[in-house]
Design an enzyme around this catalytic site. Structure first.
Site, PDB file in Angstrom:
ATOM      1  N   GLU A 152       0.726  -1.039  -0.068  1.00  0.00           N
ATOM      2  CA  GLU A 152      -0.100  -0.088  -0.108  1.00  0.00           C
ATOM      3  C   GLU A 152       1.031   1.058  -0.100  1.00  0.00           C
ATOM      4  OE1 GLU A 152      -3.264   2.180   2.858  1.00  0.00           O
ATOM      5  OE2 GLU A 152      -1.672   0.987   3.589  1.00  0.00           O
ATOM      6  N   LYS A 186     -10.022   1.506  -2.092  1.00  0.00           N
ATOM      7  CA  LYS A 186     -10.143   0.910  -0.823  1.00  0.00           C
ATOM      8  C   LYS A 186     -11.442   1.410  -0.266  1.00  0.00           C
ATOM      9  CE  LYS A 186      -7.854   0.954   3.727  1.00  0.00           C
ATOM     10  NZ  LYS A 186      -6.754   1.444   4.588  1.00  0.00           N
ATOM     11  N   CYS A 237      -4.615  -2.976   3.417  1.00  0.00           N
ATOM     12  CA  CYS A 237      -4.418  -2.779   4.866  1.00  0.00           C
ATOM     13  C   CYS A 237      -5.650  -3.061   5.845  1.00  0.00           C
ATOM     14  CB  CYS A 237      -3.764  -1.110   4.811  1.00  0.00           C
ATOM     15  SG  CYS A 237      -3.055  -0.784   6.608  1.00  0.00           S
TER      16      CYS A 237
END
Length: 545
Positions: free
Chosen positions: A288, A359, A412
């Site tokens: 990321e 995300k 994440c």
């Protein structure tokens, strides 16, 4: 029984004290025990693994039911929750030391987060004190209320499902395998109920029922462990022809954004990507936010050619970068996303963007400011150094990866959430977890994050390819185990070239999701409250007569 005699032995000197001192002493003891209960259960989690700390759950149950009032039980639960989340989440403070201007906020972050999360535990304990029935059956009510609060913790205001009780067990071990049936929340219910079943050993009640309660708790833990042992014994790790390279460039967060570091970081990722191998990887995964620049800038610069030059024809690069997209409806005329790009190398034609994943579940105060307009008006945005918010992407869905099977990307924080990866219809063949744990340095956070992410493999029966800038990067098999030799520890720069494991068959959790967890909770509520309901109905009928 022995526990009761032991309590009497310690209580005798306190009973001899004057009334005021006795009351104060008991209060301090209760506070200390509540803090011990929470801290103990926190230290049971990896990487600590002090499993005797699981006795904190029965201790919390005892403290709640022996509180004089519902408010007292709320206080006991909150204290235990504060200690639990302080031990489990202290690493969040580390992120504020990355920017020296924010260091003053670290103590507030380390204390306010557990203070807020502790309210979930406090509410569960207060409800338990209010409705707890008599007899050993009350164990089921405590476990159901506690785990209902934990489920809400993972969902309210986008949720923060860090270290649910079920994740106490090291992912990949025998006890963790039951998550393939009921998920991590279902495993939490079993864990809390089984350990809390020892609580009736201390206190009044029929000796036989107290022993039966403890015996059933022990039997439940043995059954879960036995199930896991059988599942692991029958596991057959098969590898596909797809080779995945995980790149860990060991870029520290505190030095990442200096202008002079940019060139070095790009060169490091390019060199690791193009590193020679016995077999050319099909897919290369960067973590990321790999580069300290947006995708808009990187793709428009000469760095895009350098990255393309590191790839071989036919390879695909999965690269985590922020990106901006024009949007006249947005306050600043653009929206920003934390994204992962699938870039296909087509030889002389350069890189083609084959897929983009944005995300979906953002980190509060890290990627967006809750109640942004209000917080900005009181000056909080400038304090946290967030000039603008990221926008949330659509609901997670698998992407097509050229040269590899379809994959579910979890960026994440998203790897904490069960259910983001289709487990049956539309199921991908692997999970890509591009993460950035560099914010948290050499704390327990990255190791616990690895453990939590590995539960997604157990629940879905899918392998996970996990790339981080500073560790821990790893290839995780469908049983939540790190494939032997396929792990890079924190502070190590290098690559992992790992054949992608083949998925298992569809797991029960993959097929039914949290249904079995909700059904088990409902059953626990009915079994624990039915005697009280029945007794109330009988008494009401007598009054009517």
């Amino acid at each position: 029984m022995f526990p009761d005699a032991l309590l009497d032995l310690f209580a005798a000197p306190i009973r001899a004290l004057p009334d005021r001192k006795r009351a104060l002493t008991w209060r301090l003891i209760r506070i200390g025990l509540a803090l011990l209960a929470g801290a103990g259960t926190a230290f049971a989690h990896p990487p600590f693994g002090v499993l005797i700390g699981l006795l904190g759950y029965p201790l919390l149950m005892i403290l709640s039911e022996r509180s004089d009032t519902t408010r007292g039980a709320l206080w006991m639960g909150w204290l235990a929750g504060f200690a639990y989340f302080f031990v489990g989440c202290w690493w969040v403070a580390e992120a504020f030391f990355v920017n020296p201007e924010q260091a003053w906020m670290a103590p507030f972050a380390a204390s306010l987060l557990p203070a807020g999360l502790g309210l979930f535990w406090g509410t569960a304990c207060a409800l338990y004190r209010r409705f707890a029935p008599l007899g050993a059956v009350r164990v089921l009510l405590f476990a159901a209320l506690f785990c209902a609060a934990e489920w809400l913790r993972g969902h309210v205001l986008t949720g923060f499902p860090w270290n649910p009780a079920g994740a106490t067990w090291r992912a990949g071990g025998g006890m963790s395998q039951f998550a393939s049936v009921v998920g991590v929340y279902g495993l939490s219910l079993v864990t809390v109920a089984a350990t809390s079943a020892f609580a009736p050993l201390i206190g009044p009640g029929d000796k036989r029922s107290r022993l039966i309660s403890a015996g059933l708790g022990a039997l439940a833990l043995i059954a879960v462990g036995g199930f896991g042992a059988v599942r692991l014994a029958q596991s057959d790790l098969q590898l596909t022809d797809t080779v995945v390279r995980l790149v860990q460039a060991d870029v520290k967060q505190e030095t990442k954004w200096s202008p002079e570091a940019y060139r070095s970081i790009v060169d490091r990722y390019v060199a690791l990507t193009g590193q020679a191998a016995a077999r050319t990887p099909n897919v290369v995964v960067w973590p990321e936010g790999a580069l300290p620049a947006s995708a808009n800038d990187v793709f428009a610069s000469a760095d895009a050619q350098a990255i393309a030059g590191a790839l071989r024809p036919g390879q695909t690069l999965l690269m985590g970068l922020a990106r901006g997209e024009p949007d006249l409806t947005a306050p600043e005329g653009a929206r920003y996303y934390n994204s992962l790009f699938a870039l296909a190398d087509e030889g002389g034609a350069g890189l083609r963007v084959a897929a983009v994943y944005d995300k979906h579940r953002l980190v509060p105060f890290g990627e967006y400011l809750p109640l942004g307009s209000i917080m900005s008006s009181i000056g909080l945005r400038s304090l946290v150094h967030m000039p603008s918010d990221f926008s949330a992407g659509p609901t997670p869905a698998p992407i097509s990866v050229p040269g590899a099977p379809p994959a579910q990307v979890l960026i994440c924080y998203e790897s904490l959430y069960p259910g983001f990866t289709p487990g049956a219809a539309g199921r991908p063949e692997w999970i890509v977890n591009a993460s950035n744990d560099a914010w948290f340095g050499a704390t327990s956070g990255p190791r616990q994050h690895l453990n939590l992410a590995s539960y997604r493999a157990i629940e879905t029966g899918l392998p996970i390819a996990r790339a981080t800038p500073t560790g821990i990067s790893a290839m995780i098999d469908p049983w939540g185990r790190i494939v032997e030799g396929q792990r890079l520890e924190p502070g190590v720069m290098g690559v992992i070239d790992a054949p992608l494991p083949r998925p298992t068959g569809v797991t029960p959790y993959g097929r039914f999701g949290d249904f079995l967890f909700f059904f088990s909770m409902l059953t626990a509520f009915i079994l624990s409250l039915w005697p009280s309901i029945r007794r109330s109905r009988v008494q009401g009928s007598r009054v009517a007569i």
